[in-house]
Design an enzyme around this catalytic site. Structure first.
Site, PDB file in Angstrom:
ATOM      1  N   LYS A   1     -15.786 -16.483   5.133  1.00  0.00           N
ATOM      2  CA  LYS A   1     -17.236 -16.487   5.320  1.00  0.00           C
ATOM      3  C   LYS A   1     -18.003 -16.141   4.047  1.00  0.00           C
ATOM      4  O   LYS A   1     -17.747 -15.125   3.412  1.00  0.00           O
ATOM      5  CB  LYS A   1     -17.615 -15.489   6.421  1.00  0.00           C
ATOM      6  CG  LYS A   1     -17.122 -15.878   7.811  1.00  0.00           C
ATOM      7  CD  LYS A   1     -17.622 -14.888   8.844  1.00  0.00           C
ATOM      8  CE  LYS A   1     -17.197 -15.286  10.254  1.00  0.00           C
ATOM      9  NZ  LYS A   1     -17.731 -14.342  11.270  1.00  0.00           N
ATOM     10  N   ARG A  41       0.826  -1.210   0.000  1.00  0.00           N
ATOM     11  CA  ARG A  41       0.000   0.000   0.000  1.00  0.00           C
ATOM     12  C   ARG A  41       0.864   1.266   0.000  1.00  0.00           C
ATOM     13  O   ARG A  41       0.453   2.289  -0.553  1.00  0.00           O
ATOM     14  CB  ARG A  41      -0.943  -0.017   1.199  1.00  0.00           C
ATOM     15  CG  ARG A  41      -2.110  -0.977   1.018  1.00  0.00           C
ATOM     16  CD  ARG A  41      -2.998  -1.047   2.217  1.00  0.00           C
ATOM     17  NE  ARG A  41      -4.212  -1.805   1.925  1.00  0.00           N
ATOM     18  CZ  ARG A  41      -5.058  -2.254   2.830  1.00  0.00           C
ATOM     19  NH1 ARG A  41      -4.841  -1.996   4.110  1.00  0.00           N
ATOM     20  NH2 ARG A  41      -6.125  -2.932   2.487  1.00  0.00           N
ATOM     21  N   GLY A  48     -12.368  -4.603   0.505  1.00  0.00           N
ATOM     22  CA  GLY A  48     -13.733  -4.287   0.916  1.00  0.00           C
ATOM     23  C   GLY A  48     -14.398  -3.298  -0.010  1.00  0.00           C
ATOM     24  O   GLY A  48     -15.578  -3.451  -0.376  1.00  0.00           O
ATOM     25  N   GLY A 108      -6.591  -7.030   0.095  1.00  0.00           N
ATOM     26  CA  GLY A 108      -6.703  -7.755   1.347  1.00  0.00           C
ATOM     27  C   GLY A 108      -5.874  -9.016   1.384  1.00  0.00           C
ATOM     28  O   GLY A 108      -4.699  -9.031   1.012  1.00  0.00           O
TER      29      GLY A 108
END
Length: 402
Positions: free
Chosen positions: A200, A35, A380, A356
């Site tokens: 998930k 980043r 996200g 991520g």
């Protein structure tokens, strides 16, 4: 949205840049500077234009007060190395040190402010509290540049409210990210495959639902796959399972069949008796996971299947590893998907690694950023964009100048 080139002559102007410098740390050691490297070009462009650059960012999840372990001081040092010039560091965000150093900046100099989240106003739910902190930030500068794509889905002071107070533009990183996402959603070149993994399924239900109207193939791996297998009536042993999502997943499987979207699930998995690199593990059929074992990676047949399903694709979006890649026995599936993306990239396909854990995985497994078409800095934010949600940090940039 305006870009930096639309801001005119910036020499001598104080430019506040919202970057995403939320890097992983081991103590004070940065373990992945992706980043920082992605943020540097916009900062350099502004400094080279003679602007007096104030960079603001967050690190970790402090609770609105200073915590030494979340200081951006190590980031300032690494950012300076990447830029090839000294980066000054303010020991607070809008306090006396920040104000003094901002006022003393000379043309072309760069100052990094301390962690935004050391101030409760940054993430406050109260519009008034956020606006008050944004006003203090805005008072340090003449112009605002939004370049932290990883936070544009957050309605936070430095992302949303500051843009309403100062003339503003997007930085190069945000512009690039948005351009790539538009290519993924507006008439993508086909075949178009989306690879989804991670823990998930509930985290990605919205994007799965939206992509059923866009993608040609969905390849599902990671911990989320076991809810899909359970929805097909298979036992999944001790594997991660979101039982409350089984009916929803059944609905998606039915809809995919109706709309002609191919859902590709693993045919075998690496199953272990514990979540550990040292655990006893074996490759088993995906529909016959032993009751005392948990799936921790897609198996070798699945890796070959996934690579085959990606081989002819012209557009690929990948978000989420195929297994617990941090542990060597369960990294092969993620590596196989990365290798497949490298191959289709060489053939001219657009390949996007969705930030991520996916970005961390490909770097940890030894792949260079330029092996892929684009590695996103915001997993996200990418998912919410693909889900069709409004991103406050982008919406505000489309408004007129303050």
């Amino acid at each position: 949205m305006k870009t930096i080139s639309d801001l005119g002559d910036l020499r001598g102007k104080r430019v506040l840049v919202r970057s995403d410098l939320n890097v992983p740390l081991d103590g004070s050691t940065i373990t992945d500077d992706g980043r920082i490297r992605a943020s540097a070009p916009t900062i350099k462009t502004l400094a080279d234009a003679g602007a007096r650059v104030l960079v603001c960012a967050h690190l970790g999840r402090p609770k609105g007060a200073p915590e030494a372990k979340y200081s951006l001081a190590p980031v300032a040092e690494r950012l300076g190395e990447v830029l090839g010039t000294e980066v000054l560091f303010a020991e607070d965000t809008v306090g006396d040190d920040a104000k003094a150093k901002a006022a003393a900046l000379e043309d072309g100099q760069v100052l990094l402010l301390e962690n935004l989240r050391f101030n409760s106003g940054e993430t406050a739910k109260s519009d008034d509290e956020r606006a008050e902190f944004a006003g203090e930030l805005a008072s340090l500068a003449d112009v605002f540049v939004s370049d932290g794509f990883g936070v544009v889905h957050r309605k936070q002071a430095s992302v949303y409210d500051v843009a309403r107070l100062l003339p503003h533009a997007t930085g190069g990183l945000v512009s690039t990210e948005v351009d790539v996402l538009r290519r993924l959603t507006k008439d993508p070149e086909r075949p178009y495959a989306v690879v989804l993994g991670g823990a998930k399924v509930s985290d990605k239900l919205g994007v799965i639902g939206n992509l059923l109207g866009t993608a040609d193939r969905l390849l599902i791996g990671g911990g989320m796959v076991f809810t899909f297998l359970a929805a097909q009536g298979h036992e999944v042993g001790k594997s991660l399972l979101e039982a409350d999502q089984i009916d929803t997943v059944k609905g998606y499987l039915e809809r995919a069949e109706e709309e002609g979207v191919e859902i590709v699930l693993p045919v075998d998995v690496v199953a272990a008796d514990a979540f550990s690199a040292d655990a006893d593990h074996e490759v088993v059929p995906a529909d016959a996971i032993p009751p005392d074992r948990m799936g921790l990676d897609i198996g070798p047949e699945s890796s070959r299947l996934f690579a085959q399903k990606l081989a002819d694709c012209r557009t690929v979006f990948w978000n989420g590893p195929m297994g617990a890649f941090e542990m060597a026995p369960y990294a092969a599936g993620t590596k196989a998907v990365a290798e497949a993306l490298v191959d289709v990239t060489k053939g001219g396909a657009l390949t996007v690694v969705g930030g991520g854990d996916s970005a961390a995985a490909v770097r940890q497994l030894g792949f260079a950023d330029d092996n892929f078409g684009h590695i996103s800095t915001g997993g996200g934010a990418s998912l919410e964009y693909l889900e069709g949600k409004e991103l406050p940090g982008l919406t505000v940039l489309e408004e007129g100048d303050a």
